[in-house]
Design a protein around this motif. Structure first.
Motif, PDB file in Angstrom:
ATOM      1  N   CYS A 110       1.033  -1.121  -0.063  1.00 24.40           N
ATOM      2  CA  CYS A 110       0.070  -0.012  -0.002  1.00 24.40           C
ATOM      3  C   CYS A 110       0.958   1.307  -0.183  1.00 24.40           C
ATOM      4  CB  CYS A 110      -1.110  -0.109   1.300  1.00 24.40           C
ATOM      5  SG  CYS A 110      -0.932   0.866   2.529  1.00 24.40           S
ATOM      6  N   LYS A 111       0.438   2.216  -0.878  1.00 23.71           N
ATOM      7  CA  LYS A 111       1.321   3.287  -0.881  1.00 23.71           C
ATOM      8  C   LYS A 111       0.612   4.565  -0.146  1.00 23.71           C
ATOM      9  CE  LYS A 111       2.624   2.288  -5.620  1.00 23.71           C
ATOM     10  NZ  LYS A 111       2.452   2.588  -6.902  1.00 23.71           N
ATOM     11  N   LEU A 112       1.651   5.530   0.352  1.00 24.77           N
ATOM     12  CA  LEU A 112       1.121   6.552   1.319  1.00 24.77           C
ATOM     13  C   LEU A 112       0.414   7.648   0.386  1.00 24.77           C
ATOM     14  CD1 LEU A 112       0.897   8.306   3.919  1.00 24.77           C
ATOM     15  CD2 LEU A 112       3.343   9.215   2.984  1.00 24.77           C
ATOM     16  N   ARG A 113      -0.891   7.954   0.645  1.00 24.54           N
ATOM     17  CA  ARG A 113      -1.580   9.092   0.067  1.00 24.54           C
ATOM     18  C   ARG A 113      -2.009   9.972   0.960  1.00 24.54           C
ATOM     19  NH1 ARG A 113      -4.150   7.262  -4.807  1.00 24.54           N
ATOM     20  NH2 ARG A 113      -3.501   5.160  -5.195  1.00 24.54           N
ATOM     21  N   LEU A 114      -2.053  11.462   0.573  1.00 23.64           N
ATOM     22  CA  LEU A 114      -2.222  12.466   1.659  1.00 23.64           C
ATOM     23  C   LEU A 114      -3.199  13.409   0.888  1.00 23.64           C
ATOM     24  CD1 LEU A 114       1.433  13.556   2.100  1.00 23.64           C
ATOM     25  CD2 LEU A 114       0.014  12.402   3.808  1.00 23.64           C
ATOM     26  N   TYR A 115      -4.047  13.816   1.577  1.00 20.78           N
ATOM     27  CA  TYR A 115      -5.060  14.800   1.103  1.00 20.78           C
ATOM     28  C   TYR A 115      -4.495  15.955   0.908  1.00 20.78           C
ATOM     29  CZ  TYR A 115      -9.507  17.352   0.508  1.00 20.78           C
ATOM     30  OH  TYR A 115     -10.482  18.086  -0.169  1.00 20.78           O
ATOM     31  N   PHE A 125       1.807   9.832  -2.724  1.00 18.93           N
ATOM     32  CA  PHE A 125       2.895  10.907  -2.071  1.00 18.93           C
ATOM     33  C   PHE A 125       4.028  10.378  -3.041  1.00 18.93           C
ATOM     34  CE2 PHE A 125       6.221  12.298   0.836  1.00 18.93           C
ATOM     35  CZ  PHE A 125       6.081  13.860   0.564  1.00 18.93           C
ATOM     36  N   ILE A 126       4.647  11.252  -3.793  1.00 20.96           N
ATOM     37  CA  ILE A 126       5.887  11.034  -4.479  1.00 20.96           C
ATOM     38  C   ILE A 126       6.828  12.356  -4.243  1.00 20.96           C
ATOM     39  CG2 ILE A 126       6.997  10.531  -6.591  1.00 20.96           C
ATOM     40  CD1 ILE A 126       4.225   9.469  -7.473  1.00 20.96           C
ATOM     41  N   LYS A 131      13.877   9.783  -0.903  1.00 16.93           N
ATOM     42  CA  LYS A 131      13.228   9.852   0.051  1.00 16.93           C
ATOM     43  C   LYS A 131      13.432  11.069   1.011  1.00 16.93           C
ATOM     44  CE  LYS A 131      12.082   6.593   2.043  1.00 16.93           C
ATOM     45  NZ  LYS A 131      10.833   5.995   2.248  1.00 16.93           N
ATOM     46  N   LYS A 132      14.069  12.175   0.156  1.00 13.32           N
ATOM     47  CA  LYS A 132      13.921  13.644   0.921  1.00 13.32           C
ATOM     48  C   LYS A 132      12.864  14.304   0.855  1.00 13.32           C
ATOM     49  CE  LYS A 132      16.683  17.964   0.809  1.00 13.32           C
ATOM     50  NZ  LYS A 132      17.817  18.476   0.063  1.00 13.32           N
ATOM     51  N   VAL A 133      12.422  14.915   1.647  1.00 18.20           N
ATOM     52  CA  VAL A 133      11.047  15.497   1.609  1.00 18.20           C
ATOM     53  C   VAL A 133      11.586  17.020   2.111  1.00 18.20           C
ATOM     54  CG1 VAL A 133       8.698  15.789   2.582  1.00 18.20           C
ATOM     55  CG2 VAL A 133       9.660  13.637   1.969  1.00 18.20           C
TER      56      VAL A 133
END
Length: 831
Positions: A110-115, A125-126, A131-133
């Motif tokens: 499962c992939k992280l999803r953000l509103y 979220f990509i 991996k740096k945000v």
């Protein structure tokens, strides 16, 4: 199966072209004498093709190279194959080989999803760079105390930041700003300065009264023009308070009261009329305040208070903090480039953003977040600031929708030199310039409160994309939900304005954070007694679980006994554990849904509690390793959420911040010794019937140890459970227990009193002879027979047969009661 070189393939083709089998075998033998063909399983397709041409090894013993080569391939393939037949490795009589292996199908992770407010959807979220945000968060405008609205945003973003960093393992670079130049700050700083100057002059009562009455005139006009119900209510409250404070001072002046009395009433009026007088003084003398240091003193104080509040809430500090006052050169350069790019224009010393030109560009879009709000003049003017919406300022714009990038400073405002004359930054440009200086032309996440979407964040996007000439300054825009107070908007006028310091006086930082975790970060959160009670109960629920597991782990066992055979119950609990971990992971991937996570954690703990209770009822020891794994996992998740502030291997820290270092491991051995000694003493006291010792033992448990943060739990037939608990929690529990016992005692006494009254009433009734029971009811009956039974009502009318029958039944029942009474008198058994 290995391939072969081009030279080898050519040799094989030459050999295969020989039609005579004997000659072909001799040529093959000569070729094979030059190869190491039996090392490993490195066969080429050419080897197999030649092998298929031979029906058997050559009979000529001199051709031993071919014979060995043939037997080697035969062992691997199982014998010669015809053309077109498969030639995979097979088992033979002389050698077994591994079967073919197929990898498992697996499941899609499962992939992280953000509103994302830019799409109003949950987007995968990509990050832009592995991996740096990169993350920029709008910080506070520091002109007053931080309140629960601030806590809503900064605790929520702290949870999101921790989850991305510590759960999903992103490398988060988190930036936040402090707005220390703003219309609100300028006005408040001027007012504070002028009011302080006024108070230092120590105005006499008559002068103060004259000034307050003068200030009330424009204030009353302002009140009459105010349409916002909350603001109007606040102004009316100020007006009432000032009016009530005026009357006693006027009376004291008229009556020539002693100086001390008048001085006291002067101070009361000064306090009540502070806002009123400050506004009045600012309107008269605000333009004379020119020292920039006056405007920096206020935000410096409130910024320090903000940081203290964030630390108290266990909110991680940003990786870098920017202040507007420190980025003036960068802001000036940012504005200049927007002008150079054709999206800004100078007007009367101010610089405005040309929204129409920007929107008309094919490369850009204005109002990405809230397109339906574009043109909302009320919102736009609020974004410009109270000091920047005068008629002359509005007339400087080409369009009412344009907004200030740089404001020409008026008298009484701080200013900095720039190409357009002395001025100060607009509100929206501050974040754009500071964020872009640190994060460049594009960032992964930008965050802020829901009410900042328009115009602030829409204007940030427009001016930043105008500066960079791009269309993606922010990839994901996150906005936290509103906070209400018991269902109402937080407002000073409603007297429900709650500062963070006030909230922390009632509840701990952990309890506030648990309340936030139990709600979705992007939705409205209602801060109320019900919300906080739910958080308190959740904390207690988890705390008791951790304490029970710690008690189980403290039970002495040898090394091998730590690993016990799993029965069905353990297997089922372990399956629940892994199911809940999977559900928690899915919830975190689903827009960091902490509300669902907390529910899943509660369900997991409930299953553990049922398992421990069943084991306890069966007098069997629970599986230590399994319970420890679950407790450690839950502790880890709570640490990620910031609900456990310190290093704690299992459960909540004991004793509060800074006091958990080895406390449990240090004191627990002594408490166990005390517990065992107490159990021995209680046993002897019961056997020898010494109630005084048992009472002392209970006093130790109920009164003495709670003061030290220690709870002893006695269970029939089982060792006493020892728990280290926060002292305040134990004292609260003790008070609740006392209240419950007092209520129980009161109810018992009330029941006894009622029973006594009922028995006394019954006895009084039993004393009455049946012949006298109706004689006193002269308001109902006028005539009676010889036994005392009524025969006529008050009007002299004879009673009906039904009425007589009913009265006779009552007579007979009383006759029975009276006989019982006489019998009791005779036996001497009256109560």
């Amino acid at each position: 199966m290995a391939g072969c070189s081009g030279e080898q393939a050519s040799d094989y083709r030459s050999i295969l072209s020989i039609s005579d089998e004997a000659a072909r075998a001799q040529a093959l033998d000569q070729h094979l004498s030059t190869r190491s063909y039996v090392q490993g399983y490195s066969l080429s397709q050419a080897d197999v093709d030649v092998f298929r041409q031979l029906s058997a090894p050559p009979a000529d013993s001199r051709l031993f190279h071919v014979a060995r080569w043939f037997r080697h391939i035969e062992a691997l393939l199982g014998g010669p194959h015809g053309k077109g037949q498969p030639c995979g490795l097979q088992a033979s009589k002389s050698r077994r080989v591994q079967p073919q292996w197929s990898p498992p199908a697996g499941t899609e992770p499962c992939k992280l999803r953000l509103y994302n407010s830019l799409t109003r959807n949950k987007d995968v979220f990509i990050p832009q760079d592995g991996k740096k945000v990169t993350w920029y968060c709008c910080g506070p405008t520091v002109y007053d105390a931080s309140h629960m609205g601030h806590a809503r945003s900064y605790i929520s973003f702290d949870i999101l930041r921790r989850v991305l960093k510590d759960y999903f393992q992103y490398d988060v670079f988190y930036c936040m700003n402090i707005t220390d130049i703003d219309d609100k700050i300028i006005r408040r700083a001027r007012q504070n300065y002028l009011f302080e100057q006024y108070c230092e002059q120590k105005p006499v009562a008559a002068q103060l009264l004259e000034d307050v009455h003068a200030a009330l005139e424009p204030f009353s006009v302002k009140l009459s023009e105010t349409t916002d119900p909350d603001k109007r209510q606040m102004l009316e409250r100020i007006q009432r308070a000032v009016t009530l404070a005026i009357e006693p001072l006027e009376q004291a002046v008229r009556s020539s009261h002693p100086g001390e009395d008048v001085s006291g009433r002067v101070q009361v009026l000064l306090e009540e009329a502070k806002d009123l007088l400050s506004d009045w003084l600012d309107s008269m003398s605000g333009s004379e305040v020119t020292d920039n240091s006056i405007f920096s003193k206020l935000p410096k104080f409130w910024e320090e208070e903000f940081h203290k509040d964030m630390e108290a809430l266990n909110v991680l500090p940003p990786d870098v903090l920017t202040r507007v006052s420190e980025y003036i050169p960068e802001i000036v350069n940012f504005v200049q480039k927007i002008v150079d790019n054709g999206y800004g224009y100078v007007s009367n010393g101010s610089v405005y953003f040309d929204t129409a030109k920007f929107a008309a560009s094919e490369k850009h879009s204005y109002g990405k977040l809230v397109p339906e709000a574009v043109g909302d003049q009320k919102a736009l003017q609020e974004g410009e600031g109270d000091l920047s919406v005068s008629a002359d300022r509005l007339s400087e714009k080409r369009s009412p929708n344009d907004f200030a990038l740089w404001k020409a400073s008026k008298p009484g405002e701080p200013s900095w030199p720039c190409p357009w004359g002395k001025g100060r930054p607009g509100w929206h440009i501050e974040c754009s310039a500071m964020a872009s200086t640190l994060l460049g032309a594009s960032m992964d996440i930008h965050g802020g409160g829901f009410d900042l979407r328009f115009p602030h964040h829409d204007n940030e996007l427009a001016q930043s994309e105008a500066y960079f000439e791009n269309d993606c300054w922010v990839s994901y825009f996150l906005h936290t939900g509103h906070l209400t107070i018991a269902g109402c908007k937080m407002s000073k006028s409603l007297k429900n304005f709650i500062t963070i310091k006030d909230a922390l006086k009632k509840h701990s930082a952990r309890q506030l954070r648990l309340a936030f975790l139990m709600h979705t970060w992007k939705d409205t959160l209602d801060y109320s007694s019900n919300t906080m009670e739910s958080a308190l109960q959740y904390e207690k629920f988890l705390s008791e679980f951790f304490l029970n597991v710690k008690d189980i782990l403290r039970a002495p066992v040898d090394i091998t006994s730590q690993f016990e055979k799993w029965e069905t119950e353990e297997a089922e609990l372990n399956k629940t554990f892994y199911d809940k971990k999977a559900a928690i992971h899915e919830a975190l991937c689903d827009n960091v849904d902490t509300r669902t996570v907390m529910e899943e954690m509660r369900a997991l703990v409930s299953q553990c509690n049922l398992y421990m209770a069943a084991r306890k009822a069966a007098r069997r020891r629970p599986n230590r390793a399994l319970l420890e794994s679950i407790a450690v996992y839950l502790t880890h998740m709570l640490k990620i959420f910031g609900a456990i502030e310190e290093e704690s291997s299992l459960g909540f820290p004991v004793g509060g911040p800074g006091k958990n270092l080895n406390l449990e491991s240090m004191v627990m051995p002594y408490l166990k010794v005390l517990s065992e000694f107490r159990e021995g003493v209680r046993k002897i006291a019961r056997e020898n019937k010494v109630p005084e010792v048992l009472q002392l033992s209970d006093t130790l448990r109920d009164d003495i140890l709670p003061e030290l943060g220690v709870r002893f739990e006695d269970h029939e037939g089982l060792p006493t459970v020892v728990k280290l608990v926060d002292r305040d929690t134990l004292l609260k529990e003790r008070e609740e227990k006392k209240r419950a016992e007092e209520e129980k005692r009161r109810k018992k006494e009330e029941a006894a009193r009622r029973k006594q009254e009922q028995e006394a009433a019954k006895l009084a009734k039993m004393k009455i002879p049946p012949s006298e029971m109706f004689l006193s009811e002269s308001d109902k009956y006028s005539k009676f027979d010889e036994n005392g039974l009524p025969t006529h009502d008050t009007e002299g009318k004879e009673l009906s047969k039904g009425q007589v029958k009913k009265l006779r039944k009552l007579f007979e029942a009383q006759e029975k009661l009276h006989k019982e009474y006489l019998q009791m008198v005779q036996n001497g058994s009256l109560p």
